[in-house]
Scaffold this active site. Structure first.
Site, PDB file in Angstrom:
ATOM      1  N   ASP A  37      40.044 -34.235  49.617  1.00 17.86           N
ATOM      2  CA  ASP A  37      41.300 -34.993  49.745  1.00 17.86           C
ATOM      3  C   ASP A  37      42.543 -34.110  49.608  1.00 17.86           C
ATOM      4  O   ASP A  37      42.510 -33.070  48.953  1.00 17.86           O
ATOM      5  CB  ASP A  37      41.321 -36.098  48.679  1.00 17.86           C
ATOM      6  CG  ASP A  37      42.365 -37.167  49.009  1.00 17.86           C
ATOM      7  OD1 ASP A  37      42.672 -37.343  50.202  1.00 17.86           O
ATOM      8  OD2 ASP A  37      42.862 -37.812  48.073  1.00 17.86           O
ATOM      9  N   ASN A  58      39.196 -45.075  56.571  1.00 19.01           N
ATOM     10  CA  ASN A  58      40.179 -44.200  57.218  1.00 19.01           C
ATOM     11  C   ASN A  58      40.569 -44.660  58.621  1.00 19.01           C
ATOM     12  O   ASN A  58      41.546 -44.168  59.195  1.00 19.01           O
ATOM     13  CB  ASN A  58      39.681 -42.741  57.251  1.00 19.01           C
ATOM     14  CG  ASN A  58      39.700 -42.059  55.899  1.00 19.01           C
ATOM     15  OD1 ASN A  58      38.861 -41.208  55.598  1.00 19.01           O
ATOM     16  ND2 ASN A  58      40.656 -42.409  55.044  1.00 19.01           N
TER      17      ASN A  58
HETATM   18  C1  IPE Z   1      38.889 -40.197  50.625  1.00 18.73           C
HETATM   19  O1  IPE Z   1      40.224 -39.879  50.746  1.00 18.73           O
HETATM   20  C2  IPE Z   1      38.207 -40.030  51.955  1.00 18.73           C
HETATM   21  C3  IPE Z   1      38.036 -38.670  52.416  1.00 18.73           C
HETATM   22  C4  IPE Z   1      38.362 -37.583  51.756  1.00 18.73           C
HETATM   23  C5  IPE Z   1      37.423 -38.516  53.716  1.00 18.73           C
HETATM   24  P1  IPE Z   1      41.323 -40.997  51.032  1.00 18.73           P
HETATM   25  O2  IPE Z   1      42.622 -40.299  51.172  1.00 18.73           O
HETATM   26  O3  IPE Z   1      40.903 -41.840  52.170  1.00 18.73           O
HETATM   27  O4  IPE Z   1      41.274 -41.869  49.706  1.00 18.73           O
HETATM   28  P2  IPE Z   1      42.379 -42.781  49.039  1.00 18.73           P
HETATM   29  O5  IPE Z   1      42.961 -43.626  50.126  1.00 18.73           O
HETATM   30  O6  IPE Z   1      43.401 -41.865  48.447  1.00 18.73           O
HETATM   31  O7  IPE Z   1      41.663 -43.548  47.993  1.00 18.73           O
HETATM   32  C1  IPE Z   2      41.546 -36.122  53.305  1.00 19.23           C
HETATM   33  O1  IPE Z   2      42.897 -35.806  53.309  1.00 19.23           O
HETATM   34  C2  IPE Z   2      40.964 -36.182  54.688  1.00 19.23           C
HETATM   35  C3  IPE Z   2      40.722 -37.553  55.183  1.00 19.23           C
HETATM   36  C4  IPE Z   2      40.821 -38.625  54.472  1.00 19.23           C
HETATM   37  C5  IPE Z   2      40.339 -37.687  56.580  1.00 19.23           C
HETATM   38  P1  IPE Z   2      43.995 -36.935  53.528  1.00 19.23           P
HETATM   39  O2  IPE Z   2      44.219 -37.087  54.987  1.00 19.23           O
HETATM   40  O3  IPE Z   2      43.631 -38.168  52.807  1.00 19.23           O
HETATM   41  O4  IPE Z   2      45.262 -36.259  52.886  1.00 19.23           O
HETATM   42  P2  IPE Z   2      46.262 -36.950  51.860  1.00 19.23           P
HETATM   43  O5  IPE Z   2      45.423 -37.468  50.732  1.00 19.23           O
HETATM   44  O6  IPE Z   2      46.970 -38.042  52.592  1.00 19.23           O
HETATM   45  O7  IPE Z   2      47.160 -35.846  51.440  1.00 19.23           O
HETATM   46 MG    MG Z   3      43.899 -38.834  50.932  1.00 19.53          MG
END
Ligand code: IPE
Ligand code: IPE
Ligand code: MG
Length: 262
Positions: free
Chosen positions: A39, A87
């Site tokens: 993340d 997502n």
């Molecule tokens: C978790 O991250 C999913 C992945 C890393 C693929 P998210 O960014 O989707 O999680 P939340 O929304 O902060 O809980």
């Molecule tokens: C994790 O990084 C990757 C996916 C969830 C696909 P994020 O895209 O959630 O990045 P942040 O958390 O918004 O910074």
């Molecule tokens: Mg994230």
């Protein structure tokens, strides 16, 4: 970088009876399975005035590095959360970018996986994924299936609740068909219906990005995983942080609900 450099000089410890400490890592007590919630990609990019997608690209590079190091120290499985069932709520441009990145990654990395003896697996629902991704996933599994090194288990269109539901539906169907009896539905049987059938449960769960939550990742499997979080965003996650997580894991007392007798 000292820790990092010395790692590549060590020979993997193949004798579980021998305790060797490399820069503070006990190679006889390395987590077998590490789950990673990758993340912070978007915030990392934004912090540098770049678009979020730049962060996803950088995050893919981090994964390559971490898998190599994990293999060197004897980790058997890395489960990496790349795209969740939730997502899809993101803007279509970001989702498309991630799918394209995945598609490119699955083509460009096959040779590298084979060179490094990495076996690729996937977990998640295939429903809703673009056809090309599904084909490349199948190809990646097929092309790396005989590799005997670390297993890279990529979670794509993965949700822990969805995984449990699909297992229950398949168990119910098999019970209806008479293939299973109600009394056969024990934890072990249930685990055979999860995407992780045959894999050990994660010992360690790493979450970069500063949030202390599970975000629907491996809900059943992480029952007794040790959790390690860091504020660092995934693209900025370093080998040193990875080793630090393992060192701290090794300093913890896992009791599994029991008592430790000293
Ligand atoms: C978790 O991250 C999913 C992945 C890393 C693929 P998210 O960014 O989707 O999680 P939340 O929304 O902060 O809980
Ligand atoms: C994790 O990084 C990757 C996916 C969830 C696909 P994020 O895209 O959630 O990045 P942040 O958390 O918004 O910074
Ligand atoms: Mg994230």
């Amino acid at each position: 970088m000292l820790v990092f450099n010395s790692l590549f000089k060590i020979k993997k410890n193949t004798n579980p009876d021998v305790n060797i400490d490399i820069d503070g890592i006990n190679l006889a007590n390395v987590p077998q399975h590490i789950a990673i919630i990758m993340d912070g990609n978007g915030r990392w990019a934004k912090a540098q005035g770049k678009v979020r997608t730049f962060g996803h690209q950088a995050g893919a590079e981090t994964l390559k590095t971490i898998v190599k190091i994990a293999d060197k120290i004897g980790v058997k499985v890395i489960s990496a959360y790349a795209f969740s069932t939730e997502n899809w709520k993101r803007p279509v441009t970001e989702v498309s970018f991630i799918m394209e990145l995945l598609s490119r990654y699955l083509t460009s990395e096959i040779e590298e996986f084979n060179r490094n003896n990495v076996q690729v697996r996937f977990m998640g629902s295939r429903e809703g994924l673009p056809e090309v991704i599904k084909q490349k996933m199948d190809h990646a599994v097929e092309a790396t299936k005989n590799n005997t090194g670390i297993i890279l288990n990529l979670a794509i269109n993965y949700g822990g609740q969805a995984e449990i539901l699909q297992a229950i539906q398949r168990i119910a169907a098999d019970t209806e068909k008479g293939l299973l009896k109600v009394e056969d539905i024990q934890a072990e049987t249930f685990e055979n219906y999860l995407y992780t059938a045959g894999l050990p449960a994660p010992d360690l769960l790493i979450r970069p990005g500063g949030d202390n939550r599970i975000s629907n990742f491996m809900l059943w499997q992480i029952a007794y995983a040790e959790i390690w979080t860091t504020d660092a965003y995934w693209p900025a996650f370093t080998p040193e942080m990875f080793l630090q997580a393992i060192k701290e894991y090794q300093g913890r007392e896992r009791r599994f609900g029991g008592l430790v007798t000293k």
